[in-house]
Write a protein that holds these residues in place. Structure first.
Motif, PDB file in Angstrom:
ATOM      1  N   PHE A  50      30.444  46.744 -89.968  1.00  0.00           N
ATOM      2  CA  PHE A  50      30.026  47.491 -88.787  1.00  0.00           C
ATOM      3  C   PHE A  50      28.881  48.437 -89.115  1.00  0.00           C
ATOM      4  O   PHE A  50      28.845  49.036 -90.190  1.00  0.00           O
ATOM      5  CB  PHE A  50      31.194  48.332 -88.258  1.00  0.00           C
ATOM      6  N   THR A  51      27.969  48.588 -88.157  1.00  0.00           N
ATOM      7  CA  THR A  51      26.951  49.628 -88.180  1.00  0.00           C
ATOM      8  C   THR A  51      27.276  50.559 -87.023  1.00  0.00           C
ATOM      9  O   THR A  51      27.354  50.109 -85.871  1.00  0.00           O
ATOM     10  CB  THR A  51      25.537  49.036 -88.010  1.00  0.00           C
ATOM     11  N   VAL A  52      27.503  51.821 -87.346  1.00  0.00           N
ATOM     12  CA  VAL A  52      27.902  52.805 -86.346  1.00  0.00           C
ATOM     13  C   VAL A  52      26.793  53.835 -86.204  1.00  0.00           C
ATOM     14  O   VAL A  52      26.253  54.327 -87.203  1.00  0.00           O
ATOM     15  CB  VAL A  52      29.237  53.484 -86.746  1.00  0.00           C
ATOM     16  N   GLN A  53      26.446  54.131 -84.970  1.00  0.00           N
ATOM     17  CA  GLN A  53      25.479  55.186 -84.656  1.00  0.00           C
ATOM     18  C   GLN A  53      26.190  56.210 -83.790  1.00  0.00           C
ATOM     19  O   GLN A  53      26.529  55.905 -82.633  1.00  0.00           O
ATOM     20  CB  GLN A  53      24.269  54.629 -83.927  1.00  0.00           C
ATOM     21  N   GLY A  54      26.437  57.383 -84.353  1.00  0.00           N
ATOM     22  CA  GLY A  54      27.178  58.407 -83.617  1.00  0.00           C
ATOM     23  C   GLY A  54      28.596  57.941 -83.356  1.00  0.00           C
ATOM     24  O   GLY A  54      29.336  57.618 -84.282  1.00  0.00           O
ATOM     25  N   ASP A  55      28.946  57.839 -82.089  1.00  0.00           N
ATOM     26  CA  ASP A  55      30.309  57.429 -81.726  1.00  0.00           C
ATOM     27  C   ASP A  55      30.349  56.026 -81.122  1.00  0.00           C
ATOM     28  O   ASP A  55      31.266  55.694 -80.382  1.00  0.00           O
ATOM     29  CB  ASP A  55      30.937  58.452 -80.782  1.00  0.00           C
ATOM     30  N   ARG A  56      29.329  55.198 -81.482  1.00  0.00           N
ATOM     31  CA  ARG A  56      29.281  53.832 -80.948  1.00  0.00           C
ATOM     32  C   ARG A  56      28.844  52.844 -82.025  1.00  0.00           C
ATOM     33  O   ARG A  56      28.223  53.205 -83.013  1.00  0.00           O
ATOM     34  CB  ARG A  56      28.335  53.793 -79.759  1.00  0.00           C
ATOM     35  N   ILE A  57      29.145  51.597 -81.785  1.00  0.00           N
ATOM     36  CA  ILE A  57      28.790  50.521 -82.715  1.00  0.00           C
ATOM     37  C   ILE A  57      27.506  49.853 -82.229  1.00  0.00           C
ATOM     38  O   ILE A  57      27.418  49.424 -81.078  1.00  0.00           O
ATOM     39  CB  ILE A  57      29.939  49.497 -82.784  1.00  0.00           C
ATOM     40  N   SER A  58      26.527  49.757 -83.132  1.00  0.00           N
ATOM     41  CA  SER A  58      25.260  49.123 -82.759  1.00  0.00           C
ATOM     42  C   SER A  58      25.188  47.672 -83.244  1.00  0.00           C
ATOM     43  O   SER A  58      24.377  46.900 -82.736  1.00  0.00           O
ATOM     44  CB  SER A  58      24.074  49.911 -83.315  1.00  0.00           C
ATOM     45  N   ARG A  59      26.045  47.339 -84.218  1.00  0.00           N
ATOM     46  CA  ARG A  59      26.042  45.963 -84.736  1.00  0.00           C
ATOM     47  C   ARG A  59      27.352  45.722 -85.458  1.00  0.00           C
ATOM     48  O   ARG A  59      27.912  46.590 -86.086  1.00  0.00           O
ATOM     49  CB  ARG A  59      24.890  45.779 -85.729  1.00  0.00           C
ATOM     50  N   PHE A  60      27.834  44.485 -85.334  1.00  0.00           N
ATOM     51  CA  PHE A  60      28.897  44.043 -86.211  1.00  0.00           C
ATOM     52  C   PHE A  60      28.648  42.593 -86.592  1.00  0.00           C
ATOM     53  O   PHE A  60      28.025  41.832 -85.859  1.00  0.00           O
ATOM     54  CB  PHE A  60      30.293  44.278 -85.620  1.00  0.00           C
ATOM     55  N   ASP A  61      29.110  42.278 -87.797  1.00  0.00           N
ATOM     56  CA  ASP A  61      28.998  40.927 -88.333  1.00  0.00           C
ATOM     57  C   ASP A  61      30.384  40.486 -88.749  1.00  0.00           C
ATOM     58  O   ASP A  61      31.121  41.244 -89.391  1.00  0.00           O
ATOM     59  CB  ASP A  61      28.053  40.924 -89.549  1.00  0.00           C
ATOM     60  N   THR A  62      30.750  39.293 -88.341  1.00  0.00           N
ATOM     61  CA  THR A  62      32.056  38.763 -88.688  1.00  0.00           C
ATOM     62  C   THR A  62      31.920  37.312 -89.125  1.00  0.00           C
ATOM     63  O   THR A  62      30.907  36.664 -88.865  1.00  0.00           O
ATOM     64  CB  THR A  62      33.042  38.881 -87.500  1.00  0.00           C
ATOM     65  N   GLY A  63      32.924  36.831 -89.813  1.00  0.00           N
ATOM     66  CA  GLY A  63      32.935  35.451 -90.258  1.00  0.00           C
ATOM     67  C   GLY A  63      34.148  35.205 -91.124  1.00  0.00           C
ATOM     68  O   GLY A  63      34.851  36.151 -91.504  1.00  0.00           O
ATOM     69  N   GLN A  64      34.387  33.958 -91.441  1.00  0.00           N
ATOM     70  CA  GLN A  64      35.528  33.629 -92.285  1.00  0.00           C
ATOM     71  C   GLN A  64      35.389  34.273 -93.653  1.00  0.00           C
ATOM     72  O   GLN A  64      34.299  34.321 -94.208  1.00  0.00           O
ATOM     73  CB  GLN A  64      35.659  32.121 -92.415  1.00  0.00           C
ATOM     74  N   ALA A  65      36.513  34.758 -94.166  1.00  0.00           N
ATOM     75  CA  ALA A  65      36.515  35.422 -95.482  1.00  0.00           C
ATOM     76  C   ALA A  65      36.869  34.415 -96.569  1.00  0.00           C
ATOM     77  O   ALA A  65      37.539  33.458 -96.349  1.00  0.00           O
ATOM     78  CB  ALA A  65      37.502  36.567 -95.487  1.00  0.00           C
TER      79      ALA A  65
END
Length: 108
Positions: free
Chosen positions: A93-108
């Motif tokens: 996750f990339t968090v800016q203040g109290d919100r998320i500006s980006r997330f990346d997900t995928g199989q681990a």
């Protein structure tokens, strides 16, 4: 199933994100995102709203932290939904203040 059944992230913004998923609360989920927030799934950029509907809200998504990195912005999650079942996934996750500006997900 209620959020209390799942292990949630330590970071407060990411915790609210996971709670919104587990509670099926699309409005709360979207409110946690910055305008123009982006995401990838297995390295491919996706339309965030469309992806969230398909993978989370239309499919009873569930977010259960298995391992978390210091700072709480990277983690391994047992993510499940009614379409794919449950699997270990990586979330960053990339968090800016109290919100998320980006997330990346995928199989681990």
């Amino acid at each position: 199933m209620t959020t209390s059944t799942f292990r949630l992230p330590a970071h407060p913004v990411v915790r609210a994100f996971a709670e919104a998923i587990n509670n099926g609360d699309r409005a709360a989920f979207m409110a946690l995102l910055t305008p123009g927030a982006t995401m990838t799934d297995d390295g491919s950029p996706r339309d965030l709203a469309q992806w969230a509907d398909h993978e989370i809200f239309d499919a009873n998504g569930r977010f259960d932290v298995r391992r978390e990195e210091p700072g709480g912005l990277g983690m391994i999650v047992k993510f499940g939904n009614d379409t794919w079942g449950a699997m270990n996934t990586r979330w960053d996750f990339t968090v800016q203040g109290d919100r998320i500006s980006r997330f990346d997900t995928g199989q681990a």
